[in-house]
Design an enzyme around this catalytic site. Sequence first.
Site, short mmCIF file in Angstrom:
data_model
loop_
_atom_site.label_atom_id
_atom_site.label_comp_id
_atom_site.label_asym_id
_atom_site.label_seq_id
_atom_site.Cartn_x
_atom_site.Cartn_y
_atom_site.Cartn_z
CG ASN A 9 1.20 0.56 8.71
OD1 ASN A 9 1.53 -0.52 8.21
ND2 ASN A 9 1.41 1.73 8.11
CE LYS A 11 4.86 2.79 9.18
NZ LYS A 11 5.53 4.07 9.21
CG HIS A 94 1.00 5.14 5.34
ND1 HIS A 94 2.29 5.60 5.23
CD2 HIS A 94 0.76 4.96 6.67
CE1 HIS A 94 2.82 5.68 6.46
NE2 HIS A 94 1.91 5.30 7.34
CD GLU A 96 5.86 4.83 5.73
OE1 GLU A 96 5.46 3.66 5.61
OE2 GLU A 96 6.18 5.31 6.83
CD GLU A 166 -0.70 7.89 9.79
OE1 GLU A 166 -0.56 7.20 10.80
OE2 GLU A 166 -0.23 7.57 8.69
N GLY A 172 7.25 8.23 12.41
CA GLY A 172 8.52 7.54 12.60
C GLY A 172 9.66 8.45 13.02
CB SER A 212 5.81 9.77 17.09
OG SER A 212 6.74 9.73 16.01
#
Length: 250
Positions: A9, A11, A94, A96, A166, A172, A212
Amino acid sequence: MRSYYIAGNWKMHKTTGEAVALAQALVTELASCKERVMIAPPFTALAAVAEVVKGTNLRLGAQNMGSELQGAHTGEVSALMLRDLGVSAVILGHSERRHSYHEDDALINRKVLLALEQGLEPILCVGETLEEREAGSLESVVGTQVREGLKNVSAAQLPAITIAYEPVWAIGTGKTATPLDADAVHAYIRVVLESLYGAEAARSMCIQYGGSVKPDNVAELMAQPNIDGALVGGAALKVESFGPIANFRA
Ligand code: PEP
């Protein structure tokens, strides 16, 4: 042989030129990769990257899509447009999107159903925040996201779907769930799937881990019985890191 699905991904990174250069490098690096590999550049680079990956073993994915097929939806990109560009997979839900753009389970479910209807393969992302984990609600949060995300998805449609677990606190941040902790959540997701679709469907579901993932931890994560692949963010942005992740069995 067991099969793994490794997805990158990108992003909101990479201009078109940078995206093409990375895709070209990955095509070379992963030419004999054993795994199923997908890359998801930003919308603006999809058309150019589609040309690079055409006829190769790299699949093209999108990072999101609109919940309607077409119409007055300023700023949205539809499944039809993605298919038109040669996109075959789409990342939905996701964290985010859930946390920064307030996408809820009902909206994500609409997108999952629309993607399936339009022949796109969704990666449905689920995962708990640190607060939820510490409050002991990991299973109820992840269980709800799986159940609601798959609402009205038929057993026949299920094989087109991948679930990505996730943990939000691992995305991240450089923190990775331990392989055993991640595997335990994946096993729980299979319990939820079994209650919805039966044991065989639960066993066959591809469940990726994301958070990660790096060249030095991928092999241990993939060695877990319930982890079938990886959804990779930061390390997907360079051939030097995504190459060894996707080639972890080489
Ligand atoms: C992600 O954004 O899906 C992700 C897993 O990011 P990272 O690999 O950077 O933690």
